[in-house]
Scaffold this motif. Structure first.
Motif, short mmCIF file in Angstrom:
data_model
loop_
_atom_site.label_atom_id
_atom_site.label_comp_id
_atom_site.label_asym_id
_atom_site.label_seq_id
_atom_site.Cartn_x
_atom_site.Cartn_y
_atom_site.Cartn_z
N ILE A 251 -5.67 -44.73 -76.58
CA ILE A 251 -6.72 -44.34 -75.63
C ILE A 251 -6.09 -43.89 -74.32
O ILE A 251 -6.47 -42.85 -73.75
CB ILE A 251 -7.68 -45.51 -75.38
CG1 ILE A 251 -8.51 -45.81 -76.64
CG2 ILE A 251 -8.60 -45.23 -74.19
CD1 ILE A 251 -9.50 -44.74 -77.01
N ASP A 252 -5.12 -44.66 -73.83
CA ASP A 252 -4.45 -44.32 -72.58
C ASP A 252 -3.61 -43.05 -72.71
O ASP A 252 -3.26 -42.42 -71.69
CB ASP A 252 -3.55 -45.47 -72.11
CG ASP A 252 -4.36 -46.68 -71.68
OD1 ASP A 252 -5.59 -46.53 -71.47
OD2 ASP A 252 -3.78 -47.78 -71.55
N SER A 253 -3.29 -42.66 -73.94
CA SER A 253 -2.53 -41.44 -74.17
C SER A 253 -3.44 -40.22 -74.36
O SER A 253 -2.95 -39.12 -74.64
CB SER A 253 -1.64 -41.60 -75.42
OG SER A 253 -0.70 -42.64 -75.25
N GLY A 254 -4.76 -40.43 -74.21
CA GLY A 254 -5.71 -39.32 -74.28
C GLY A 254 -6.28 -39.04 -75.65
O GLY A 254 -6.91 -38.00 -75.87
N ILE A 255 -6.08 -39.96 -76.60
CA ILE A 255 -6.61 -39.77 -77.95
C ILE A 255 -8.07 -40.23 -77.98
O ILE A 255 -8.42 -41.28 -77.42
CB ILE A 255 -5.80 -40.56 -78.99
CG1 ILE A 255 -4.30 -40.20 -78.87
CG2 ILE A 255 -6.30 -40.27 -80.39
CD1 ILE A 255 -3.99 -38.74 -79.08
N LYS A 256 -8.94 -39.46 -78.63
CA LYS A 256 -10.36 -39.79 -78.69
C LYS A 256 -10.61 -40.96 -79.66
O LYS A 256 -9.92 -41.11 -80.67
CB LYS A 256 -11.16 -38.58 -79.14
CG LYS A 256 -11.09 -37.41 -78.17
CD LYS A 256 -11.88 -36.21 -78.69
CE LYS A 256 -11.81 -35.03 -77.72
NZ LYS A 256 -12.54 -33.85 -78.24
N SER A 257 -11.63 -41.75 -79.33
CA SER A 257 -11.94 -42.93 -80.14
C SER A 257 -12.33 -42.56 -81.57
O SER A 257 -12.02 -43.29 -82.52
CB SER A 257 -13.07 -43.74 -79.49
OG SER A 257 -14.23 -42.94 -79.33
N ALA A 258 -13.03 -41.42 -81.73
CA ALA A 258 -13.43 -41.00 -83.08
C ALA A 258 -12.20 -40.72 -83.94
O ALA A 258 -12.18 -41.05 -85.14
CB ALA A 258 -14.31 -39.75 -83.00
N GLU A 259 -11.17 -40.12 -83.34
CA GLU A 259 -9.93 -39.85 -84.09
C GLU A 259 -9.21 -41.14 -84.43
O GLU A 259 -8.66 -41.29 -85.53
CB GLU A 259 -9.04 -38.93 -83.27
CG GLU A 259 -9.60 -37.53 -83.09
CD GLU A 259 -8.73 -36.67 -82.20
OE1 GLU A 259 -8.49 -35.50 -82.55
OE2 GLU A 259 -8.28 -37.17 -81.13
N ILE A 260 -9.23 -42.10 -83.52
CA ILE A 260 -8.59 -43.39 -83.77
C ILE A 260 -9.29 -44.09 -84.93
O ILE A 260 -8.65 -44.66 -85.82
CB ILE A 260 -8.63 -44.28 -82.51
CG1 ILE A 260 -7.78 -43.64 -81.40
CG2 ILE A 260 -8.10 -45.68 -82.83
CD1 ILE A 260 -7.87 -44.35 -80.07
N GLY A 261 -10.64 -44.04 -84.93
CA GLY A 261 -11.39 -44.65 -86.02
C GLY A 261 -11.07 -44.03 -87.37
O GLY A 261 -10.94 -44.73 -88.37
N LEU A 262 -10.91 -42.71 -87.38
CA LEU A 262 -10.59 -42.02 -88.64
C LEU A 262 -9.18 -42.37 -89.10
O LEU A 262 -8.97 -42.72 -90.27
CB LEU A 262 -10.72 -40.51 -88.44
CG LEU A 262 -10.33 -39.64 -89.65
CD1 LEU A 262 -11.25 -39.91 -90.83
CD2 LEU A 262 -10.35 -38.17 -89.26
N TRP A 263 -8.21 -42.28 -88.18
CA TRP A 263 -6.82 -42.49 -88.57
C TRP A 263 -6.52 -43.94 -88.90
O TRP A 263 -5.89 -44.23 -89.92
CB TRP A 263 -5.88 -42.04 -87.44
CG TRP A 263 -6.02 -40.59 -87.07
CD1 TRP A 263 -6.54 -39.60 -87.85
CD2 TRP A 263 -5.67 -39.98 -85.84
NE1 TRP A 263 -6.53 -38.40 -87.17
CE2 TRP A 263 -5.98 -38.59 -85.93
CE3 TRP A 263 -5.10 -40.43 -84.65
CZ2 TRP A 263 -5.76 -37.69 -84.90
CZ3 TRP A 263 -4.88 -39.53 -83.61
CH2 TRP A 263 -5.21 -38.17 -83.73
#
Length: 411
Positions: A251-263
């Motif tokens: 999150i602090d690196s600018g990654i979206k939460s939706a992408e984190i959930g998918l990955w």
């Protein structure tokens, strides 16, 4: 040829039975940790109450307290493990179906319902673990624990992923009915279980609770078993430091939460199941000690990779690769360890012995989870991840101490 085919059928049946039983046990916990927070928030429940709802999973943490009862009381006519598995499976299904009504009666009735659901599932888990210890021979422990880990994770995916997805087209109360129907699948297999055909080495005599406790504490007297307890309680400490802080780092690196959930939530879980399969294969081909040692060393690869990502702004490809590797090797290590734990469990009190080891494994993760945020705030992500990797490497040295003590005891 007939005898060989019969042996293959027994092996296929026992692995299928364990897979479906662990699958059904994963349903309540998967709903608890993933689906329930979504349902509560959609219902306008405060974040504080959502946080308190995690206490509904306490039976999974405390189940070792009543594990000796499962080892001590059973019907010889119905079977040592079947005496518990069948009624608990039925009660777990009833508790799922009853949620059809309690979810419309308010939060307190629903919470009581889910707590009871977890209580039935956690208690049945004791009996199923004991069954696995009883019926799996040394060469089958790898595949048996693959069925355990993969089945449980699949259950979590269904109740925590598929059902949440279905909530957009079906009301929540009907989702509980679906969960109950799915949980009924193992009952067909359980009714055909004849424990004597598998667990021939296990005594048919009942053991008192005092005797169960005595056998366990007798095992603690041996240095090899104490080293095993130490490893089980610490092997995930460093990895958890990284796991818990990895998502905030993204999150602090600018990654979206939706992408984190998918990955992490979807692809990562699939990689974890693949890792469990690999861990089971490894444990079936190597001696269980060597399989565990190999998996422990391999687990360092993704931790080093993730630590490297903190040195700059990570690319999406690197994040996906590190996530898949971490879940794959983590699943491999977990399966190898669970097989090793079963190998070290005394068959006379298999349910209690294995459940205590499993509870220590859960408790061992808690300090890392609790202190990870404090450490990351004080020292930064890079230092935290380096510390987690070094701790994960350090616990590997416990295994040679276990092996040396075991050899000395045999002499």
């Amino acid at each position: 040829m007939l005898i060989k085919n019969k042996l293959y059928f027994k092996k296929f049946y026992s692995l299928s039975l364990l897979l479906f039983l662990y699958f059904s046990q994963g349903l309540p916990f998967g709903f608890q940790v993933t689906a329930l927070p979504v349902y509560l928030r959609e219902s306008g429940i405060s974040l504080a109450i959502i946080g308190y709802s995690t206490a509904l999973a306490l039976p999974w943490l405390l189940k070792a307290l009543w594990a000796p009862i499962v080892d001590s009381y059973w019907s010889s006519r119905f079977g040592r493990r079947r005496s518990w598995i069948v009624p608990l499976q039925v009660m777990m299904i009833i508790s799922m179906l009853s949620a059809f009504y309690t979810c419309r009666m308010g939060i307190v009735p629903l919470f009581v319902n889910i707590f009871i659901m977890n209580l039935f599932a956690a208690t049945q888990d004791i009996a199923v673990d004991g069954l696995a210890v009883d019926i799996l021979r040394e060469g089958e422990l790898g595949l048996g624990n693959t069925a355990q880990v993969a089945g449980y994770k699949l259950g979590m995916i269904v109740s925590g992923g598929v059902l949440v997805w279905l909530s957009s087209v079906i009301s929540w109360n009907y989702l509980f009915v679906i969960m109950g129907a799915v949980a009924a699948l193992p009952l067909v297999l359980v009714f055909f279980l004849q424990e004597g055909d598998f667990a021939q080495e296990v005594t048919a005599d009942r053991i008192s609770i005092k005797k169960v406790a005595g056998i366990f504490f007798e095992s603690v007297r041996y240095p090899a078993f104490r080293w095993l307890l130490f490893f089980v309680g610490t092997y995930k400490f460093g990895e958890i430091l990284i796991d818990v802080m990895f998502k905030p780092f993204l999150i602090d690196s600018g990654i979206k939460s939706a992408e984190i959930g998918l990955w992490v939530g979807t692809w990562g879980m699939a990689a974890s199941i693949a890792g469990s399969l690999a861990g089971g294969y490894l444990a079936s081909k190597l001696h269980l000690f060597r399989a565990l040692f190999t998996a422990s060393v391999a687990r360092l690869i993704p931790l080093i990779f993730i630590t490297f990502l903190t040195l700059g702004i990570p690319s999406k490809n690197y994040i996906i690769a590190s996530t898949l590797l971490e879940h794959f090797f983590g699943g491999m290590l977990t399966t190898a360890l669970f097989a090793f734990m079963m190998w070290n469990s005394d068959k006379r009190i298999g349910a209690t012995h294995y459940t205590i080891l499993a509870s220590i494994e859960v408790l061992g993760k808690m300090p890392g989870s609790f202190f990870s945020g404090i450490i990351a705030e004080k020292t930064g992500y890079t230092f935290t991840f380096i510390a987690g990797t070094l701790l994960s490497a350090a616990v590997i040295f416990i295994l040679p101490l276990y092996k040396r003590s075991l050899l000395e005891e045999k002499l």
